[in-house]
Write an enzyme that holds these catalytic residues in place. Structure first.
Site, PDB file in Angstrom:
ATOM      1  N   ARG A 110       0.860  -1.180   0.000  1.00  0.00           N
ATOM      2  CA  ARG A 110       0.000   0.000   0.000  1.00  0.00           C
ATOM      3  C   ARG A 110       0.901   1.235   0.000  1.00  0.00           C
ATOM      4  O   ARG A 110       2.073   1.162   0.356  1.00  0.00           O
ATOM      5  CB  ARG A 110      -0.893   0.027   1.235  1.00  0.00           C
ATOM      6  CG  ARG A 110      -1.835  -1.161   1.376  1.00  0.00           C
ATOM      7  CD  ARG A 110      -2.644  -1.021   2.657  1.00  0.00           C
ATOM      8  NE  ARG A 110      -3.624  -2.105   2.822  1.00  0.00           N
ATOM      9  CZ  ARG A 110      -3.403  -3.221   3.521  1.00  0.00           C
ATOM     10  NH1 ARG A 110      -2.232  -3.371   4.127  1.00  0.00           N
ATOM     11  NH2 ARG A 110      -4.338  -4.134   3.639  1.00  0.00           N
TER      12      ARG A 110
ATOM     13  N   HIS B  19      -2.313   1.684  -5.699  1.00  0.00           N
ATOM     14  CA  HIS B  19      -3.187   0.522  -5.556  1.00  0.00           C
ATOM     15  C   HIS B  19      -3.318  -0.266  -6.856  1.00  0.00           C
ATOM     16  O   HIS B  19      -3.581  -1.468  -6.825  1.00  0.00           O
ATOM     17  CB  HIS B  19      -4.569   0.949  -5.055  1.00  0.00           C
ATOM     18  CG  HIS B  19      -5.002   0.202  -3.842  1.00  0.00           C
ATOM     19  ND1 HIS B  19      -4.359   0.298  -2.624  1.00  0.00           N
ATOM     20  CD2 HIS B  19      -5.993  -0.711  -3.651  1.00  0.00           C
ATOM     21  CE1 HIS B  19      -4.950  -0.489  -1.749  1.00  0.00           C
ATOM     22  NE2 HIS B  19      -5.931  -1.121  -2.348  1.00  0.00           N
TER      23      HIS B  19
ATOM     24  N   ARG C 177      -0.645  -2.691  -6.715  1.00  0.00           N
ATOM     25  CA  ARG C 177      -1.000  -3.722  -5.733  1.00  0.00           C
ATOM     26  C   ARG C 177      -1.959  -4.724  -6.372  1.00  0.00           C
ATOM     27  O   ARG C 177      -1.837  -5.940  -6.176  1.00  0.00           O
ATOM     28  CB  ARG C 177      -1.641  -3.051  -4.524  1.00  0.00           C
ATOM     29  CG  ARG C 177      -2.019  -3.975  -3.376  1.00  0.00           C
ATOM     30  CD  ARG C 177      -2.388  -3.110  -2.180  1.00  0.00           C
ATOM     31  NE  ARG C 177      -3.192  -3.799  -1.183  1.00  0.00           N
ATOM     32  CZ  ARG C 177      -2.700  -4.538  -0.199  1.00  0.00           C
ATOM     33  NH1 ARG C 177      -1.401  -4.714  -0.101  1.00  0.00           N
ATOM     34  NH2 ARG C 177      -3.496  -5.105   0.684  1.00  0.00           N
TER      35      ARG C 177
ATOM     36  N   HIS D 209      -4.266  -8.986   4.014  1.00  0.00           N
ATOM     37  CA  HIS D 209      -5.709  -8.948   4.190  1.00  0.00           C
ATOM     38  C   HIS D 209      -6.118  -9.753   5.414  1.00  0.00           C
ATOM     39  O   HIS D 209      -5.669 -10.888   5.592  1.00  0.00           O
ATOM     40  CB  HIS D 209      -6.424  -9.529   2.966  1.00  0.00           C
ATOM     41  CG  HIS D 209      -6.456  -8.598   1.797  1.00  0.00           C
ATOM     42  ND1 HIS D 209      -6.687  -9.014   0.514  1.00  0.00           N
ATOM     43  CD2 HIS D 209      -6.287  -7.245   1.724  1.00  0.00           C
ATOM     44  CE1 HIS D 209      -6.661  -7.973  -0.310  1.00  0.00           C
ATOM     45  NE2 HIS D 209      -6.418  -6.897   0.402  1.00  0.00           N
TER      46      HIS D 209
END
Length: 305
Positions: free
Chosen positions: A146, A244, A247, A270
């Protein structure tokens, strides 16, 4: 004020970032203003009827807020009022039974392997800033970081001998992410030469942050976005890129090449597998190939040809 109690709870007990806390408090303030402007309650604790929550949702809908924004506000206010209930400051969570609007599922916009390679090849590494930018692109794409995670990296988080980096994720959840040999070599050169020359432009030569900007100070998230825009501009491409997207590309590439979903979940940091499942839009060619090589009927048919 109950808002201050909630703010301390989010910062201290939940360990949320300042940006996340600010978002929660803005939603609470928005509901408070609605109640007082409409004369429905004198303050947040006075809102004890569930229809007030439904009225607020109708108000947001009439103000043309997106379904995603409304859903986020409902979630935040539901969490806030549960906090008040748990501390016996109010009797009922008025947002508990409010239905969240259905949000159309959108696949994350990603970049394919060819486009990524083109970006890498377009960066001129012969100058310190160019070499640093190459490293940034590789960290984002090869580690799935991130924006907050990459600018938060410190020298002590880099473990070249074991080929991994320590990433400080959301909610102070740390994780180790492996790095490939080429990235390790890039990091080694950056730490030995490039970073030293960048630090010389500032006043703090003992700075611990890994990534340094052109002023010799730590790179910020805003600066990171500027760098990515410059990379795109110099490559001659016209699309917009943000951290992102890289990512997304990291996760999609791993899955397309056979990585296990739970492994990708761990690498991305996550908490819930559901967050990772959005990346399972594997190309039909890969799916067909896996089906062909694993289903017993397909395997037998190939042998009998």
């Amino acid at each position: 004020m109950v808002e201050n109690l909630y703010k301390d709870y989010l910062l201290v007990e939940k360990n949320y970032s300042l940006d996340t806390v600010k978002s929660y408090l803005n939603d609470i303030e928005s509901f408070k203003n609605f109640l007082m402007n409409e004369g429905l309650a004198k303050d947040l604790l006075d809102a004890r009827r569930e229809r007030l929550a439904r009225n607020f949702i109708s108000y947001l809908d009439n103000q043309n807020f997106s379904k995603k924004t409304i859903a986020r506000k409902i979630s935040g206010l539901k969490h806030f009022y549960q906090f008040l209930v748990d501390r016996n400051l109010i009797d009922v969570n008025i947002f508990l039974t409010v239905k969240t609007p259905k949000i159309p599922k959108k696949l994350p916009h990603t970049i394919d392997d060819d486009a990524i390679n083109y970006l890498f090849n377009s960066i001129q590494k012969d100058k310190p800033l160019g070499f640093r930018n190459y490293l940034i692109l590789d960290l984002l794409y090869s580690c799935g970081l991130r924006a907050s995670e990459i600018v938060g990296l410190e020298i002590g988080d880099i473990y070249l001998s074991s080929g991994q980096i320590l990433v400080h994720g959301k909610g102070s959840k740390d994780r180790y992410v492996p790095i490939h040999d080429k990235l390790a070599e890039t990091l080694k050169h950056y730490l030995s030469y490039t970073r030293v020359s960048l630090l010389a432009k500032g006043d703090d030569t003992f700075q611990k942050k890994l990534l340094i900007n052109y002023k010799g100070t730590p790179l910020t998230e805003r600066g990171l976005r500027v760098i990515l825009n410059d990379i795109i501009k110099q490559s001659g491409e016209t699309y917009k890129i943000h951290p992102h997207m890289l990512r997304h590309a990291f996760a999609t590439t791993l899955l397309n090449h056979g990585a296990d979903l739970r492994v990708v979940q761990e690498l991305l940091g996550h908490t819930h597998l559901k967050s990772t499942q959005v990346y399972t839009h594997v190309s039909s060619e890969v799916l067909k190939e896996k089906y062909k090589n694993t289903h017993p009927r397909m395997i037998n048919n190939e042998k009998n040809k």
